[in-house]
Design a protein around this motif. Structure first.
Motif, short mmCIF file in Angstrom:
data_model
loop_
_atom_site.label_atom_id
_atom_site.label_comp_id
_atom_site.label_asym_id
_atom_site.label_seq_id
_atom_site.Cartn_x
_atom_site.Cartn_y
_atom_site.Cartn_z
N LYS A 96 13.73 -24.53 67.22
CA LYS A 96 13.17 -23.87 66.04
C LYS A 96 11.70 -23.54 66.24
N ILE A 97 10.97 -24.43 66.92
CA ILE A 97 9.56 -24.17 67.18
C ILE A 97 9.41 -22.94 68.06
N ALA A 98 10.16 -22.90 69.16
CA ALA A 98 10.06 -21.76 70.08
C ALA A 98 10.52 -20.47 69.42
N ALA A 99 11.52 -20.57 68.54
CA ALA A 99 12.06 -19.36 67.90
C ALA A 99 11.14 -18.79 66.84
N ASN A 100 10.24 -19.62 66.30
CA ASN A 100 9.36 -19.14 65.23
C ASN A 100 8.14 -18.44 65.84
N THR A 101 8.38 -17.28 66.41
CA THR A 101 7.31 -16.52 67.06
C THR A 101 6.30 -15.99 66.05
N GLY A 102 6.73 -15.84 64.80
CA GLY A 102 5.79 -15.40 63.76
C GLY A 102 4.71 -16.44 63.52
N MET A 103 5.11 -17.70 63.42
CA MET A 103 4.13 -18.77 63.23
C MET A 103 3.26 -18.91 64.48
N GLN A 104 3.86 -18.78 65.64
CA GLN A 104 3.10 -18.84 66.88
C GLN A 104 2.01 -17.77 66.89
N ALA A 105 2.36 -16.55 66.53
CA ALA A 105 1.38 -15.45 66.50
C ALA A 105 0.32 -15.69 65.43
N SER A 106 0.74 -16.24 64.30
CA SER A 106 -0.21 -16.49 63.20
C SER A 106 -1.21 -17.57 63.59
N LEU A 107 -0.74 -18.61 64.24
CA LEU A 107 -1.65 -19.67 64.72
C LEU A 107 -2.59 -19.12 65.79
N ARG A 108 -2.06 -18.29 66.66
CA ARG A 108 -2.89 -17.70 67.71
C ARG A 108 -3.98 -16.81 67.11
N ALA A 109 -3.63 -16.04 66.10
CA ALA A 109 -4.61 -15.18 65.44
C ALA A 109 -5.66 -16.01 64.71
N HIS A 110 -5.23 -17.11 64.11
CA HIS A 110 -6.15 -18.02 63.42
C HIS A 110 -7.20 -18.55 64.39
N VAL A 111 -6.75 -18.97 65.57
CA VAL A 111 -7.67 -19.51 66.58
C VAL A 111 -8.54 -18.40 67.17
N ALA A 112 -7.95 -17.23 67.38
CA ALA A 112 -8.73 -16.12 67.93
C ALA A 112 -9.86 -15.71 67.01
N ALA A 113 -9.66 -15.95 65.71
CA ALA A 113 -10.70 -15.63 64.73
C ALA A 113 -11.76 -16.72 64.65
N GLY A 114 -11.62 -17.76 65.49
CA GLY A 114 -12.60 -18.83 65.51
C GLY A 114 -12.43 -19.84 64.39
N LYS A 115 -11.27 -19.83 63.72
CA LYS A 115 -11.04 -20.76 62.62
C LYS A 115 -10.53 -22.09 63.17
N PRO A 116 -10.96 -23.21 62.60
CA PRO A 116 -10.61 -24.53 63.15
C PRO A 116 -9.13 -24.87 63.00
N LEU A 117 -8.62 -25.57 63.99
CA LEU A 117 -7.27 -26.12 63.96
C LEU A 117 -7.34 -27.54 64.50
N TRP A 118 -7.01 -28.52 63.66
CA TRP A 118 -6.94 -29.92 64.08
C TRP A 118 -5.47 -30.29 64.22
N ALA A 119 -5.07 -30.69 65.43
CA ALA A 119 -3.67 -31.03 65.71
C ALA A 119 -3.61 -32.44 66.24
N GLU A 120 -2.81 -33.29 65.59
CA GLU A 120 -2.73 -34.68 66.04
C GLU A 120 -1.30 -35.06 66.40
N CYS A 121 -1.18 -35.68 67.56
CA CYS A 121 0.08 -36.20 68.10
C CYS A 121 1.15 -35.11 68.13
N GLY A 122 2.18 -35.18 67.29
CA GLY A 122 3.23 -34.18 67.33
C GLY A 122 2.72 -32.77 67.11
N GLY A 123 1.69 -32.64 66.27
CA GLY A 123 1.09 -31.32 66.07
C GLY A 123 0.49 -30.78 67.35
#
Length: 453
Positions: free
Chosen positions: A312-339
Motif C-alpha cells: 500500500k505504501i509503494a502503491a500510494n504514489t500520490g502521497m509519495q509525490a506530495s511528500l516529495r513536493a513538501h520537502v522540495a519546498a523546504g518544509k520540515p518533515l520529522w519522521a520517527e522509526c516506522g515513519g
C-alpha cells in the motif's frame, strides 16, 4: 490537594495479563457510570489503545525519567480532579527497569495490585505474592489477583497459599467470548500479540466484545465486586504541583500534519497535546490512503508497522509525490522509526523478499528476526535535549548525513553508538521515539517553528 482511589497494576514479569486486567477493570467501572482514567507506566504505544477503548478517556504515559516527576505529578493531579478511579498499568515486572513501576508506586503512594499468571502453580503463588509485597520496604500494597485460573478448586489452592488472607483479590478464570474460549481465536490470546507488542484495539472488529468478556469475568472476583465506597481504601492524595511551566508557543500560527492510520499509529497522546499547547493547529491524515498531504507547514510521520503495509505504501504514489513536493519546498518533515522506514528506498522483509518504499531518503531497511534495539534514549537537537525511547526490529543502511546520535540516560553520546539522527534537506529522521513535552524547543526545531536559545 485532590483525593482519588488509585491502583498500579503490576506483575512479576511481562506476559502475566496486566493489560487485560487493567483494561477489564477500567471497562467494568466505566460501564457502571464511573469516570476512569488510565495511565501506562513506561513508553508504550500499544496498550493505551486498549485502555482508551475501555475507559473512553485519553491515556498518557507515566515515567519518572522520560516525563520527569513534575510532569507525572501534574497529569495525576489533573486526572484525580475529574475521575472516580485512576488505574496505572505497570511495565515488565514490578521491579524491572530504572525507574521501575515500583519506583512510581512508592513516589506517588499508589497501592500495587499484583497480577500473577497462576495457570501452572499452586502454593508457589503465595510465595510470589509475599515476595512482591515485601521485597522493597514501604511499597504501597493493595493485594494480588490470580490470572488464568483453571477451576474453583484451583482458585482455593491459590488462596490457601497466601500468608495474608486480605491479599486475595480473587481469581480470574480463563475468559470466554460467547460459547468459544478466546484462546481459540485471533492468535490464541484474548488480546493478541505480534512482534512489537499487542495488536492495537482498533485493528480488531470485536475489540469491545473482548473487553466486555474480560470485564464480565472480573466482575465475579472480589476485586470486581468492589463498590465506589469500597475503593476508598485505596484513595491517594494527589497535590497540585507548586508551580507549572508554561509551554512556549513556538509553533503559533503553524499547521502540523500528523500521519495516523494502521501503518503509522505510534503516537503519544501527550505529543499531540504538546503540539497544540505550542500553538500548532494539528491535522491528521492517512499516509496509506490519502492521495495528498493536507495544507500544512510541517509533517510528523510517527512510528508503526510500515513493514506490514509495504504494498500500500509503494502503491500510494500520490502521497509519495506530495511528500516529495513538501520537502522540495523546504518544509520540515520529522519522521520517527516506522515513519523513517517508509521514507527509505526499499525494505528487506523477514522472509528475505524486498519491497520498494517512498525513496525520500537514500538507503534501505532490513527486518530482523530479533529485537534490534530497546530502551530509554535521549537526543540533543539544536542544543536542547529530547527524552524518549527506541524499540525496533529493523536496521537501516543509509548515506544520508548523520547530524546527531542518541545516548542512554545519564551517558554521553558515543561515536557510532545510539540511534542516528539523519538530516536530508528539510527531513529529520531517526529510530528514536521522542516525548515532545520533554523539550518543546527541540520539537520546534524539528518542525520549523521559532527557536529559543
Amino acid at each position: 490537594m485532590t483525593r482519588c482511589p488509585a491502583l498500579l497494576i503490576a506483575a512479576p514479569a511481562s506476559g502475566q495479563g496486566k493489560t487485560t486486567v487493567t483494561a477489564a477493570l477500567a471497562r467494568l467501572h466505566t460501564r457502571q457510570g464511573r469516570r476512569v482514567r488510565v495511565f501506562k507506566c513506561g513508553p508504550d504505544f500499544l496498550d493505551p489503545h486498549w485502555h482508551l477503548l475501555a475507559s473512553g478517556a485519553p491515556v498518557h504515559q507515566l515515567d519518572l525519567w522520560m516525563n520527569g516527576e513534575a510532569d507525572c505529578a501534574q497529569r495525576l493531579h489533573d486526572a484525580a480532579v475529574e475521575s472516580d478511579l485512576i488505574l496505572i498499568e505497570g511495565v515488565m515486572g514490578l521491579f524491572d527497569g530504572s525507574p521501575s513501576a515500583a519506583d512510581l508506586a512508592r513516589h506517588f503512594a499508589v497501592p500495587v495490585l499484583a497480577v500473577v499468571d497462576a495457570s501452572a502453580m499452586a502454593g508457589t503463588f503465595g510465595a510470589l505474592a509475599y515476595g512482591l509485597r515485601h521485597y522493597r520496604p514501604g511499597l504501597p500494597w493493595a493485594g494480588v489477583l490470580a490470572n488464568r485460573v483453571g477451576s474453583a478448586r484451583h482458585a482455593d489452592m491459590l488462596r490457601d497459599g497466601l500468608q495474608d488472607a486480605d491479599d486475595w483479590m480473587g481469581a480470574l478464570m480463563r475468559v470466554q467470548l460467547g460459547n468459544a474460549p478466546l484462546a481459540a481465536k485471533a492468535g490464541a490470546a484474548l488480546l493478541p500479540e505480534r512482534h512489537l507488542g499487542l495488536v492495537a484495539a482498533h485493528e480488531l472488529d470485536d475489540s469491545l466484545q473482548r473487553l466486555d468478556a474480560a470485564a464480565d469475568a472480573l466482575a465475579a472476583t472480589p476485586l470486581g465486586q468492589m463498590t465506589l465506597e469500597d475503593l476508598q481504601r485505596w484513595a491517594v492524595d494527589f497535590p497540585a504541583p507548586a508551580s507549572t511551566v508554561a509551554v512556549p508557543a513556538l509553533l503559533a500560527g503553524r499547521t502540523v500534519a500528523v500521519g495516523r492510520d494502521a501503518a503509522f499509529c505510534f503516537i503519544y497522546a501527550a505529543n499531540v497535546q504538546c503540539l497544540e499547547q505550542m500553538g500548532a493547529s494539528v491535522m491528521f491524515f492517512s499516509p496509506l490512503h490519502d492521495a495528498v498531504l493536507p495544507d500544512c507547514d510541517a509533517v510528523w510521520l510517527p512510528g508503526g508497522y510500515p513493514e506490514l503495509y509495504t504494498a500500500k505504501i509503494a502503491a500510494n504514489t500520490g502521497m509519495q509525490a506530495s511528500l516529495r513536493a513538501h520537502v522540495a519546498a523546504g518544509k520540515p518533515l520529522w519522521a520517527e522509526c516506522g515513519g523513517m522506514m517508509a521514507l527509505f528506498d526499499s525494505i528487506t522483509l523477514a522472509d528475505g523478499s524486498a519491497a520498494p518504499l517512498w525513496g525520500l531518503l537514500p538507503g534501505r531497511v532490513t527486518m530482523q528476526k530479533r529485537l534490534a534495539a530497546l530502551g530509554p534514549q535521549q537526543l540533543t537537537v539544536a542544543g536542547h535535549t529530547l527524552r524518549g525511547h527506541t524499540f525496533h526490529y529493523s536496521t537501516s543502511d543509509s548515506s544520508a548525513p548523520v547530524v546527531s546520535r542518541t545516548a542512554r540516560p545519564h551517558e554521553a553520546v558515543a561515536p557510532d553508538a545510539g540511534e542516528a539522527l539523519y538530516q536530508q534537506g528539510s527531513i529529520h529522521a531517526s529510530y528514536f521515539h521522542a516525548w515532545f513535552p520533554s523539550s518543546p524547543e527541540a520539537v520546534a526545531h524539528l518542525l520549523g517553528g521559532q527557536s529559543k536559545a
